[in-house]
Design a protein around this motif. Structure first.
Motif, PDB file in Angstrom:
ATOM      1  N   MET A   1      24.802  37.345  30.403  1.00  0.00           N
ATOM      2  CA  MET A   1      25.490  37.506  28.996  1.00  0.00           C
ATOM      3  C   MET A   1      26.639  36.639  28.440  1.00  0.00           C
ATOM      4  O   MET A   1      27.684  36.072  28.861  1.00  0.00           O
ATOM      5  CB  MET A   1      26.285  39.045  29.217  1.00  0.00           C
ATOM      6  N   PRO A   2      26.606  36.567  27.119  1.00  0.00           N
ATOM      7  CA  PRO A   2      27.791  34.775  27.070  1.00  0.00           C
ATOM      8  C   PRO A   2      29.305  36.368  27.059  1.00  0.00           C
ATOM      9  O   PRO A   2      29.700  36.076  26.689  1.00  0.00           O
ATOM     10  CB  PRO A   2      27.338  34.857  25.131  1.00  0.00           C
ATOM     11  N   ILE A   3      30.182  35.335  27.381  1.00  0.00           N
ATOM     12  CA  ILE A   3      31.359  35.222  28.667  1.00  0.00           C
ATOM     13  C   ILE A   3      32.487  34.651  27.186  1.00  0.00           C
ATOM     14  O   ILE A   3      33.532  35.469  26.379  1.00  0.00           O
ATOM     15  CB  ILE A   3      31.701  34.104  29.271  1.00  0.00           C
ATOM     16  N   ASN A   4      32.063  33.647  26.084  1.00  0.00           N
ATOM     17  CA  ASN A   4      33.103  34.475  24.577  1.00  0.00           C
ATOM     18  C   ASN A   4      32.138  33.268  23.422  1.00  0.00           C
ATOM     19  O   ASN A   4      30.810  33.229  23.577  1.00  0.00           O
ATOM     20  CB  ASN A   4      33.675  32.075  25.376  1.00  0.00           C
ATOM     21  N   GLU A   5      32.770  33.394  22.407  1.00  0.00           N
ATOM     22  CA  GLU A   5      32.178  33.256  20.943  1.00  0.00           C
ATOM     23  C   GLU A   5      31.665  31.919  21.155  1.00  0.00           C
ATOM     24  O   GLU A   5      30.302  32.337  20.300  1.00  0.00           O
ATOM     25  CB  GLU A   5      33.631  32.960  20.565  1.00  0.00           C
ATOM     26  N   LYS A   6      31.871  30.622  21.772  1.00  0.00           N
ATOM     27  CA  LYS A   6      31.371  29.557  21.441  1.00  0.00           C
ATOM     28  C   LYS A   6      29.760  30.033  22.380  1.00  0.00           C
ATOM     29  O   LYS A   6      28.689  29.156  21.341  1.00  0.00           O
ATOM     30  CB  LYS A   6      31.647  28.476  21.987  1.00  0.00           C
ATOM     31  N   GLU A   7      29.342  31.141  23.439  1.00  0.00           N
ATOM     32  CA  GLU A   7      28.777  30.430  23.641  1.00  0.00           C
ATOM     33  C   GLU A   7      27.370  31.603  22.608  1.00  0.00           C
ATOM     34  O   GLU A   7      26.373  31.767  22.941  1.00  0.00           O
ATOM     35  CB  GLU A   7      28.554  31.447  24.957  1.00  0.00           C
ATOM     36  N   ILE A   8      28.074  32.405  22.369  1.00  0.00           N
ATOM     37  CA  ILE A   8      28.112  33.911  21.261  1.00  0.00           C
ATOM     38  C   ILE A   8      26.537  32.670  20.529  1.00  0.00           C
ATOM     39  O   ILE A   8      25.927  32.704  20.001  1.00  0.00           O
ATOM     40  CB  ILE A   8      28.571  34.780  20.496  1.00  0.00           C
ATOM     41  N   ASN A   9      27.639  31.837  19.017  1.00  0.00           N
ATOM     42  CA  ASN A   9      27.297  30.984  19.049  1.00  0.00           C
ATOM     43  C   ASN A   9      26.125  29.997  18.801  1.00  0.00           C
ATOM     44  O   ASN A   9      24.748  30.566  17.839  1.00  0.00           O
ATOM     45  CB  ASN A   9      28.443  30.409  17.827  1.00  0.00           C
ATOM     46  N   CYS A  10      26.228  29.506  20.066  1.00  0.00           N
ATOM     47  CA  CYS A  10      25.013  28.741  20.255  1.00  0.00           C
ATOM     48  C   CYS A  10      23.529  29.440  20.363  1.00  0.00           C
ATOM     49  O   CYS A  10      23.013  28.968  19.737  1.00  0.00           O
ATOM     50  CB  CYS A  10      25.665  27.908  21.099  1.00  0.00           C
ATOM     51  N   ASN A  11      23.833  30.629  20.484  1.00  0.00           N
ATOM     52  CA  ASN A  11      22.516  31.621  21.118  1.00  0.00           C
ATOM     53  C   ASN A  11      21.972  32.022  19.943  1.00  0.00           C
ATOM     54  O   ASN A  11      21.063  32.191  19.151  1.00  0.00           O
ATOM     55  CB  ASN A  11      23.433  33.296  21.550  1.00  0.00           C
ATOM     56  N   LEU A  12      23.583  32.579  18.975  1.00  0.00           N
ATOM     57  CA  LEU A  12      23.028  32.347  17.430  1.00  0.00           C
ATOM     58  C   LEU A  12      21.930  31.950  17.321  1.00  0.00           C
ATOM     59  O   LEU A  12      20.693  31.693  15.735  1.00  0.00           O
ATOM     60  CB  LEU A  12      23.663  33.274  16.738  1.00  0.00           C
ATOM     61  N   PHE A  13      22.721  30.778  16.984  1.00  0.00           N
ATOM     62  CA  PHE A  13      21.799  29.160  16.101  1.00  0.00           C
ATOM     63  C   PHE A  13      20.069  29.100  17.222  1.00  0.00           C
ATOM     64  O   PHE A  13      20.160  28.217  16.375  1.00  0.00           O
ATOM     65  CB  PHE A  13      23.015  28.072  16.181  1.00  0.00           C
ATOM     66  N   ASP A  14      20.361  29.161  18.275  1.00  0.00           N
ATOM     67  CA  ASP A  14      18.923  28.879  18.933  1.00  0.00           C
ATOM     68  C   ASP A  14      18.069  30.154  17.881  1.00  0.00           C
ATOM     69  O   ASP A  14      16.954  29.450  17.584  1.00  0.00           O
ATOM     70  CB  ASP A  14      19.013  29.203  20.155  1.00  0.00           C
ATOM     71  N   GLN A  15      18.738  31.431  17.982  1.00  0.00           N
ATOM     72  CA  GLN A  15      18.137  32.256  17.190  1.00  0.00           C
ATOM     73  C   GLN A  15      17.676  31.619  15.776  1.00  0.00           C
ATOM     74  O   GLN A  15      15.959  31.684  15.613  1.00  0.00           O
ATOM     75  CB  GLN A  15      18.547  33.675  17.580  1.00  0.00           C
ATOM     76  N   LEU A  16      18.052  31.039  15.200  1.00  0.00           N
ATOM     77  CA  LEU A  16      18.086  30.367  13.510  1.00  0.00           C
ATOM     78  C   LEU A  16      17.108  29.269  14.008  1.00  0.00           C
ATOM     79  O   LEU A  16      16.284  29.391  12.889  1.00  0.00           O
ATOM     80  CB  LEU A  16      19.197  29.978  12.502  1.00  0.00           C
ATOM     81  N   THR A  17      17.273  28.146  15.021  1.00  0.00           N
ATOM     82  CA  THR A  17      16.535  27.637  15.240  1.00  0.00           C
ATOM     83  C   THR A  17      15.143  28.123  15.561  1.00  0.00           C
ATOM     84  O   THR A  17      13.723  27.335  14.535  1.00  0.00           O
ATOM     85  CB  THR A  17      16.371  26.345  16.355  1.00  0.00           C
ATOM     86  N   ILE A  18      14.227  29.134  16.037  1.00  0.00           N
ATOM     87  CA  ILE A  18      13.227  29.498  16.236  1.00  0.00           C
ATOM     88  C   ILE A  18      12.722  30.568  14.876  1.00  0.00           C
ATOM     89  O   ILE A  18      11.824  30.044  14.835  1.00  0.00           O
ATOM     90  CB  ILE A  18      13.230  30.630  17.485  1.00  0.00           C
ATOM     91  N   LEU A  19      13.430  30.917  14.563  1.00  0.00           N
ATOM     92  CA  LEU A  19      13.023  31.464  13.077  1.00  0.00           C
ATOM     93  C   LEU A  19      12.518  30.598  12.421  1.00  0.00           C
ATOM     94  O   LEU A  19      11.662  30.596  11.696  1.00  0.00           O
ATOM     95  CB  LEU A  19      14.098  32.584  12.534  1.00  0.00           C
ATOM     96  N   GLU A  20      13.454  29.440  12.123  1.00  0.00           N
ATOM     97  CA  GLU A  20      12.981  27.931  11.665  1.00  0.00           C
ATOM     98  C   GLU A  20      11.109  27.529  11.658  1.00  0.00           C
ATOM     99  O   GLU A  20      10.754  27.536  11.141  1.00  0.00           O
ATOM    100  CB  GLU A  20      14.293  26.929  11.653  1.00  0.00           C
ATOM    101  N   ASP A  21      10.644  27.257  13.202  1.00  0.00           N
ATOM    102  CA  ASP A  21       9.531  27.259  13.498  1.00  0.00           C
ATOM    103  C   ASP A  21       9.087  28.296  13.125  1.00  0.00           C
ATOM    104  O   ASP A  21       7.764  27.647  12.561  1.00  0.00           O
ATOM    105  CB  ASP A  21       9.616  27.070  14.980  1.00  0.00           C
ATOM    106  N   ILE A  22       8.957  29.270  12.918  1.00  0.00           N
ATOM    107  CA  ILE A  22       7.690  30.595  12.743  1.00  0.00           C
ATOM    108  C   ILE A  22       7.838  30.293  11.490  1.00  0.00           C
ATOM    109  O   ILE A  22       6.449  30.420  11.101  1.00  0.00           O
ATOM    110  CB  ILE A  22       8.652  31.835  12.672  1.00  0.00           C
TER     111      ILE A  22
END
Length: 59
Positions: A1-22
């Protein structure tokens, strides 16, 4: 589980990248229902990413 906001944001940006590919494939296939769902998911992710106050407190 993400510990800080930076980790959470990285996960959200990764999700956006996946959506762009799809989305790229869905556009080629003219999959309108899939594109609608991608748009909905993008809005949900961006709402989390840019929310005020942030997801975590850095106290």
């Amino acid at each position: 589980m993400p510990i800080n906001e930076k980790e959470i944001n990285c996960n959200l940006f990764d999700q956006l990248t996946i959506l762009e590919d799809i989305e790229e494939i869905a556009e080629k296939e003219q999959a309108t229902e899939t594109l609608k769902l991608i748009s909905k998911k993008r809005k949900q992710i961006e709402r989390k990413l840019y929310q005020k106050p942030p997801l975590t407190n850095n106290d």
